[in-house]
Scaffold this motif. Structure first.
Motif: not given
Lengths: 844, 224
Positions: A683-688
């Motif tokens: 999966r792709l995670m967007d930390m912000k």
């Protein structure tokens, strides 16, 4: 000038057992609480803001923040001297820290560990390089590679490349280096990282004199070091010690180095920031509470002219704070710094308790004759009597506050739970101390000085209801405006709450950029139960990411498989290597046409043959290299769960293109037609987004529980008054106060955060006391004069205490301070505005 | 409270390592043989009179070079590398702007642009679409070459003398500077740089590498 001396010894003719018992129990309680508080473990990490039942993404975030390699990173920047001096300083600091067991690794660009890295890459190049496939080893493939090498030799880099070409004619090491370097190279001076500070020199050299200009250019460099602590980032005491050791190392190095007098050092990194913010919250809280306490003391002194009364006024506060911290320490095992920050709020309410008692004594003392015999004169009859009179109101006030805060205890977040426990325990202790201890300690014939002040205040208050109509309209308008703009009321960007100043955040950014380590926002994450599966999945993800990179959707990415490929991939690469004779024959064919001399490639043939029987690369093969740190950062190994992290740099800004990246990653994670080879959970995670969402959840929950608290308060009032209309009337000023306070903050350009929310809850807590006392007095005889002074003193003490906090640079203290100061004034004013005629009509 | 802002960023930091690799471990020459005191070998001339004459010539040549504020030349560079069975040849344009900027724009066989400004070299590998910034002091070999070229182009004698021992021969209209790096780390890569020229124009730079390889860059004046 005091009209009469109130400084009297606590001289009581006979000490009744009950008094001794009460004071004894209280002293014991204080002693035990103080002991617990003293021994308690104080934290300022983010764990209190992390949910107990996180989503997988949140869990990863939590792990990384708590003890991930990244959380152990400290960046050290040295500047303020010429490049050569900086290099020397850097070497000395690094040498000292390398002998310090607190530091796991210290990298300043020196060759110490880098030679290991070079050896590792060179030795294992055919196992690591994905260029190693059968086609590379055909005659045609070799020819292409040799032609490229030949071209390289005619280019600027040829001077360096020629040492490598005989061993590595297919350019594997060069390719890996290219990948590694990507867009970033750290400049060095005498072998250590010294980078130019961007624009610094140029800017200063506009108009200034030549010497200064030369000096600023000369001093426009910065030495950078990258160090890892052994302790986890969450261990703030250890981070603090490590930070101090780095500072100490710098001071020592500075003294040993010539021309370093003006040199300065900056530390940066998650651990440093956490330790710093803890220090700052601590020092700000100490400084401002001291000022606030001084102001409150001055106020109380001005009213009562008695040091003992001043001390006694603070007694419920001290008791409450001690009890609150002790309760949190006992329930949770540790106390979070933020809890202490919120804890300042307790002062605002608890200090009022004493003041109510003190201010009301005189009046009741005067009308003392009619009290019945049961209360009679044991010691300080007037204090005891007054206490009995105000107790029902006080008790109700405290109970409403407790209702407000206790809802927090049900929260999923330890931070909110701590706040709930702290407030409830603190308030109970404070009110019990007021109820049972204070009357026993008050001077025998305590009376506050007479004054016309109360009358004046009362006449002001009596005029207040005129404001009712305009105010009601204003409140309705504000509510409407709030509903319309409800999207922009809250500030969910967590970085705005960081106690780290913007300049520090900027410097952190600079140091990271200098080291080629920009802030990563997006990352691909894949996990499974075992290492091999995870690595294979990461390799598949890397292939997809490489395609996205080539398509220009992302700038670059990292993967742990760059230096630790899966065994499957390594075995395939081994298989691809031709046997010695075959390779020699093919090479001979390719060499001449590519323009190379014969027999220059013996080292290459030897290396390839050696790789065919080489052991596969495992994590332990990386030991002693800097690359190990990188792999560890990208590969989180826990029992039964191995997670690979592939950070993406330079995600395309266009939202549509971002969607493509997201879709590409989602496609990887989806099971394929046969279903058998579905990749585990990519999966792709967007930390912000992820952190902000986390915070948003936190804020939503706080809001929900705050509302639950308000409902509980309403229920309590209803049960007590047995009148819905009266309950509504009591709540009206509070609601108006909260709305106007929030509106005032928004009008001042503040967007509301969780800290404001908690502060508003406190406004209700403090305000409800005003409302109840106000109401009680009105209900009783319709005259406000006797109660006004105490209410105003309470109000001013709250405004002083919290107003000072608003001057702090810490977002948490600032938010609470400003909000409560405004809110307290509003509550009192609105009580005066809304309650009076109601009282006239209402005679219970 | 630092939250997620600072997490996982540093991973890429290790890329930094790569430049070091390039300069230190893999490509560094294995022979740590100390240079045979290059300082003394060339500069001590027997005759005091000759020394004076040389000194005058050197000053004369440098003054001529210093008068040039900008120049443009076509170059052809031949590299004699033992690995190759024939010299590697490249060609392009060299552009100089006083005092310290020059650009070597290689056009054949692969386009590449090397820009030197202050202490940074920018390598723009047009063919491979790869750009690189290099801090010159980091690479002693590069530093030697850049110092020699820039020192000669700018006619800055003190600067040149800081980095090299200088022997001058010929006369003011046809001269040759023989530069030997003073710095041991540079000498380990570059044994000498010969700069020849006429009047105020440099027409050849020959670099002798410590491993016996050499390169010869010949220049002809180009239309500005």
């Amino acid at each position: 000038m005091p009209r009469r001396s109130t400084v009297m010894p606590i001289s009581t003719p006979k000490k009744t057992p009950s008094r001794i018992w009460i004071l004894g129990i209280w002293a014991t309680f204080i002693f035990v609480s103080a002991w617990v508080v003293f021994r308690a473990d104080y934290r300022a990490d983010i764990s209190a803001f992390l949910p107990k039942n996180p989503t997988p993404n949140q869990q990863l975030l939590v792990d990384q923040l708590k003890d991930g390699v990244i959380s152990r990173l400290t960046l050290i920047g040295i500047e303020g001297a010429d490049a050569a001096t900086l290099a020397q300083l850097s070497k000395r600091v690094a040498a000292q820290l390398r002998t310090d067991p607190q530091w796991a690794s210290v990298n300043n660009g020196e060759a110490v560990a880098i030679q290991q890295d070079g050896k590792f890459l060179l030795d294992n190049r055919y196992l690591l390089s994905d260029n190693n496939k059968p086609s590379t080893w055909s005659v045609a493939g070799l020819q292409t590679a040799l032609n490229e090498s030949r071209q390289l030799l005619s280019q600027s880099a040829g001077l360096f490349a020629k040492k490598l070409v005989p061993r590595d004619p297919t350019g594997e090491v060069m390719r890996m280096l290219d990948d590694l370097v990507a867009n970033n190279a750290v400049a060095t001076v005498s072998g250590v990282w010294v980078v130019p500070r961007i624009n610094q020199g140029k800017q200063k050299c506009g108009q200034s004199r030549e010497e200064e200009c030369a000096k600023s250019i000369q001093n426009s460099s910065r030495a950078v070091l990258m160090a890892q602590t052994k302790a986890a980032g969450i261990d703030l005491d250890a981070q603090q010690r490590a930070m101090e050791s780095a500072l100490h190392a710098f001071e020592t190095a500075k003294q040993e180095t010539a021309n370093a007098a003006d040199a300065s050092v900056q530390l940066s990194g998650p651990g440093v920031f956490s330790a710093l913010s803890r220090e700052r919250i601590k020092s700000d809280a100490t400084r401002f509470s001291t000022i606030a306490t001084a102001l409150v003391i001055m106020l109380v002194w001005w009213v009562y002219r008695s040091p003992r009364v001043v001390a006694l006024g603070l007694l419920p506060v001290a008791t409450g704070v001690l009890a609150g911290i002790a309760a949190v320490a006992l329930v949770f095992g540790s106390v979070h710094g933020i809890t202490l920050g919120f804890g300042a709020t307790l002062i605002g309410e608890a200090v009022d308790y004493g003041i109510y008692l003190f201010t009301l004594i005189r009046r009741d003392n005067q009308g003392n004759e009619h009290i019945n015999g049961a209360t009679d004169v044991v010691e300080n009859s007037s204090a005891h009597h007054t206490m009995k009179l105000i107790w029902p109101t006080l008790r109700l006030g405290v109970m409403t506050s407790i209702c407000g805060f206790s809802a927090m205890m049900l929260s999923d977040f330890p931070g909110l739970q701590q706040l709930g426990v702290f407030s409830v325990a603190g308030l109970i202790a404070a009110v019990l101390a007021t109820r049972f201890v204070l009357p026993n300690l008050l001077p025998h014939d305590f009376q506050i000085r007479d004054g016309s002040l109360g009358q004046k205040l009362a006449s002001l208050a009596h005029a207040a209801p005129r404001l009712r109509r305009p105010l009601t309209f204003a409140v309705i308008a504000l509510v409407a405006a709030g509903v319309i703009n409800r999207q922009s009321l809250w500030n969910d960007d967590i970085s705005n709450l960081s106690p780290i100043s913007l300049s520090e955040q900027k410097r952190d950014e600079e140091l990271r950029t200098a080291l080629g380590a920009p802030d990563v926002r997006f990352m691909v994450v894949t996990e499974s139960a075992d290492l091999e599966t995870t690595l294979q999945a990461a390799e598949k993800a890397a292939v997809a990411l490489a395609a996205l990179r080539d398509a220009g959707l992302i700038r670059s990415f990292d993967t742990p498989t760059q230096f630790l490929p899966s065994e499957a991939a390594q075995n395939a690469r081994k298989q691809a290597l031709p046997a010695a004779d075959t390779l020699r024959a093919r090479l001979d064919e390719a060499v001449v046409s590519a323009g190379f001399s014969r027999n220059v490639f013996e080292p290459f043939l030897t290396d390839v043959e050696a790789t065919r029987s080489r052991l596969l690369v495992h994590r332990s093969t990386l030991d002693g290299t800097q690359l190990a740190t990188k792999v560890d950062a990208l590969l989180v190994q826990k029992p039964n769960r191995v997670t690979a992290i592939l950070p993406i740099q330079g995600m395309h800004e266009d939202a549509e293109l971002q969607q493509k990246v997201i879709a590409a990653m989602a496609a990887l994670g989806a099971p394929n037609a046969s279903g058998a080879l579905a990749l585990p959970n990519i999966r792709l995670m967007d930390m912000k987004t992820e952190t902000n969402e986390l915070y948003q959840t936190y804020r939503h929950q706080a809001l929900a529980y705050a509302l639950a608290g308000v409902v509980a308060i309403a229920l309590l009032l209803w049960v007590t008054t047995r009148s819905i209309s009266r309950t509504a009337r009591l709540l009206l000023p509070l609601a108006a106060a909260v709305i106007v306070t929030a509106a005032t903050l928004l009008a001042l350009g503040v967007s509301l955060s969780i800290f404001h929310l908690v502060a508003l809850l406190l406004v209700i807590g403090v305000g409800s006391n005003y409302v109840l006392f106000f109401d009680q007095q009105l209900t009783k005889d319709g005259s406000l004069a006797p109660v006004m002074l105490s209410l105003v003193v309470c109000n001013l003490s709250t405004v002083f205490g919290f107003g000072v906090l608003a001057l702090s640079s810490m977002p948490v203290l600032k938010a609470i301070g400003g909000t409560v100061a405004i809110g307290a004034v509003m509550s009192l004013v609105f009580a005066a505005v809304y309650l009076q005629p109601a009282a006239a009509q209402n005679n219970e | 409270m630092t939250f997620g802002k600072n997490s996982l960023n540093v991973i890429a930091a290790l890329k930094a390592v790569a430049m070091m690799l390039a300069s230190l471990s893999i490509m560094a020459p294995v022979s740590p043989m100390a240079p045979t005191s290059p300082t003394s070998s060339t500069s001590s001339t027997s005759s005091l009179h000759a020394a004076d004459a040389n000194d005058a010539l050197l000053k004369n040549v440098m003054a001529r070079l210093a008068s040039v504020k900008s120049a443009k030349a076509d170059f052809v560079e031949k590299r004699f590398v033992k690995l190759l069975n024939a010299p590697a040849e490249s060609s392009g344009v060299l552009i100089y702007t006083a005092p310290d900027r020059f650009e070597k724009h290689t056009k054949k066989p692969l386009e590449e642009r090397m820009t030197v400004e202050r202490d940074m070299v920018t390598l723009d590998n047009v063919a491979r679409k790869k750009q690189q910034q290099i801090f010159i002091p980091q690479f002693p070999a590069l530093a030697a070459i850049v110092d020699a070229m820039r020192g000669a182009l700018s006619g800055n004698l003190p600067q040149l003398q800081q980095a090299f021992s200088i022997a001058v021969s010929g006369n003011a209209t046809r001269w040759k500077l023989h530069l030997v790096p003073l710095e041991a780390s540079q000498y380990a890569y570059i044994h000498a740089v010969d700069v020849t020229g006429r009047d105020d124009f440099i027409d050849a730079i020959e670099i002798f590498q410590s491993d016996g390889d050499r390169s010869l860059m010949s220049m002809t004046r180009a239309a500005p």
